[in-house]
Write an enzyme that holds these catalytic residues in place. Structure first.
Site, short mmCIF file in Angstrom:
data_model
loop_
_atom_site.label_atom_id
_atom_site.label_comp_id
_atom_site.label_asym_id
_atom_site.label_seq_id
_atom_site.Cartn_x
_atom_site.Cartn_y
_atom_site.Cartn_z
N LYS A 194 22.73 -52.88 -15.08
CA LYS A 194 21.90 -53.62 -16.04
C LYS A 194 20.77 -54.39 -15.33
O LYS A 194 20.69 -54.39 -14.11
CB LYS A 194 22.78 -54.56 -16.87
C1 LIG Z 1 26.65 -51.39 -20.80
C2 LIG Z 1 26.73 -51.46 -22.27
C3 LIG Z 1 27.80 -52.11 -22.92
C4 LIG Z 1 29.01 -52.60 -22.21
O1 LIG Z 1 28.75 -53.54 -21.24
P1 LIG Z 1 29.96 -53.94 -20.26
O2 LIG Z 1 29.48 -55.24 -19.67
O3 LIG Z 1 30.07 -52.85 -19.25
O4 LIG Z 1 31.17 -54.11 -21.07
C5 LIG Z 1 27.74 -52.23 -24.29
N1 LIG Z 1 26.73 -51.73 -25.01
C6 LIG Z 1 25.71 -51.08 -24.43
C7 LIG Z 1 24.61 -50.57 -25.29
C8 LIG Z 1 25.69 -50.90 -23.04
O5 LIG Z 1 24.69 -50.23 -22.47
#
Ligand SMILES: *Cc1c(COP(=O)(O)O)cnc(C)c1O
Length: 395
Positions: A194
């Site tokens: 992210k």
């Molecule tokens: C990465 C992601 C998640 C989950 O995030 P985590 O922190 O890994 O639980 C949820 N929704 C979207 C759209 C994502 O890209």
């Protein structure tokens, strides 16, 4: 087969990892400090990171958790999703946006997206509302905020609550307002790929004190408020269990990374924007679809650069394209194969191919290119050269 067109040697020597985070010395020092201090669980650094994030987003409450998935789950519990409640969610998203609904006892009801922006289609949201619908999970896709004017007015009209999945949009804004502030609760991810990272990690933000309390308590075993302080130098305090909660708290080791990543978010954003524009410029005349133009009332967070292979004009499938990219040592991603094409949702809810044509169109064509602020000029050149090379060999 004109094999002479395919060079045996990869364009790039060393593998370029997709979504490689940029980790700097300050984070490494801060983690060392946590380890030496002995306070590695939820402690002062988590508190500091929450406060920094709260101020960054301009919200009343920010609760750090161990993932965005945890934040989504607790958000749905907090807004009162119960057994049999329907929650609208795009088919074009990551699995956890829908799984969180199921874990809260609800039923995920998928909607289609626009082909160009990849964001959920307000017209389809409206079509899927019935007497069991309670909420909408808004997923701001790839870094582009959804059409929040239309979506918030539909939600108001039908008395539905909005939870925002802002995993792609830490820094995005719509008409000058931060994503995560349009609904009841906004959920963020600091997973390794992210825009800022803590390894694993997430955050829930809200202006509602009841939701904030519930998320705090449910995220730590259902123990009464501030239970994490029970071993502090204020003296031992008993806790009371008030719900059957979960174990979703963030640790100081994770927050140690976050408190140094967050202040760099604008610098990272600038770098992502630069890479985005380089790619747009390089690919605009090729038989591919580049991301939709960005209107000026949107601040895009440039989380994913999605290139869609024009499989009707090229002699290569998306999956073969992925294989070629990897062979040339460029890491790629696919965001996403639409949820209704996965066996679980088909077997459980009866979804089929054909249900969401736009999400399927994207699923068959999309691939995500590296856009991390860690990329060097020559990394960016390698990505551009490789994409161009594969396309020219597939005409
Ligand atoms: C990465 C992601 C998640 C989950 O995030 P985590 O922190 O890994 O639980 C949820 N929704 C979207 C759209 C994502 O890209």
């Amino acid at each position: 087969m004109p094999t002479h067109k395919i060079p045996l040697k990869p364009i790039r020597e060393k593998f370029l990892v997709f979504g490689n985070p940029l980790i700097e010395d300050q984070e490494i020092q801060e983690i060392t400090d946590s380890l030496k201090s002995g306070w590695i669980g939820t402690g002062p650094k988590v508190h500091k990171f929450e406060e920094m994030f709260r101020q960054y987003k301009g919200t009343q409450y920010a609760m750090a958790l161990n993932s965005c998935t945890a934040a989504l789950h607790l958000s749905l519990i907090s807004i009162g999703i119960h057994h049999g409640d329907e929650v609208i969610v795009p088919a074009m998203t990551f699995a956890s946006s829908a799984n969180a609904i199921i874990h809260a006892g609800g039923i995920p009801v998928f909607v289609d997206c626009h082909k160009d922006t990849m964001n959920m289609d307000p017209v389809d949201i409206k079509a899927k509302i019935n007497s069991k619908t309670r909420a909408i999970i808004v997923v701001h896709f790839a870094g582009r905020p959804c059409e929040m004017d239309a979506i918030t007015s539909i939600a108001e009209e039908h008395n539905l609550k909005i939870v925002e999945d802002c995993a792609h949009t830490i820094e995005a804004q719509f008409r000058g307002k931060h994503t995560g502030l349009f609904g009841e609760i906004g959920c963020f991810s600091f997973y390794v790929t992210k825009n800022i990272i803590t390894g694993e990690g997430g955050m829930a933000i809200t202006n509602n004190p009841q939701y904030a309390d519930k998320i705090k308590i449910m995220g730590l075993h259902g123990m009464s408020k501030d239970a994490w302080k029970r071993f502090s130098d204020d003296g031992y305090k008993h806790y009371e269990v008030v719900y059957a909660g979960f174990k979703y708290n963030m640790m100081d080791i994770q927050a140690a990374i976050g408190i140094h990543q967050l202040p760099r978010i604008d610098a990272y954003h600038e770098k992502r924007e630069y890479i985005w524009n380089r790619y747009n410029q390089a690919f605009k005349d090729l038989p591919v679809f580049i991301p939709a133009p960005i209107p000026d009332y949107i601040k895009h967070s440039y989380h994913l650069y999605t290139l869609m292979i024009d499989i009707d004009r090229l002699k290569i499938s998306r999956d073969k394209f992925l294989g070629e990219m990897t062979r040339h040592n460029i890491g790629v991603g696919v965001h996403y194969i639409a949820l209704h094409l996965h066996p679980y949702y088909q077997e459980t809810y009866g979804y089929r191919r054909g249900d969401f044509p736009n999400a399927e169109w994207i699923s068959d064509r999309t691939l995500s290119l590296p856009i991390s602020p860690k990329l060097t000029q020559s990394d960016i050149d390698d990505v551009i050269d490789t994409v161009t090379h594969i396309i020219n060999n597939s005409l």
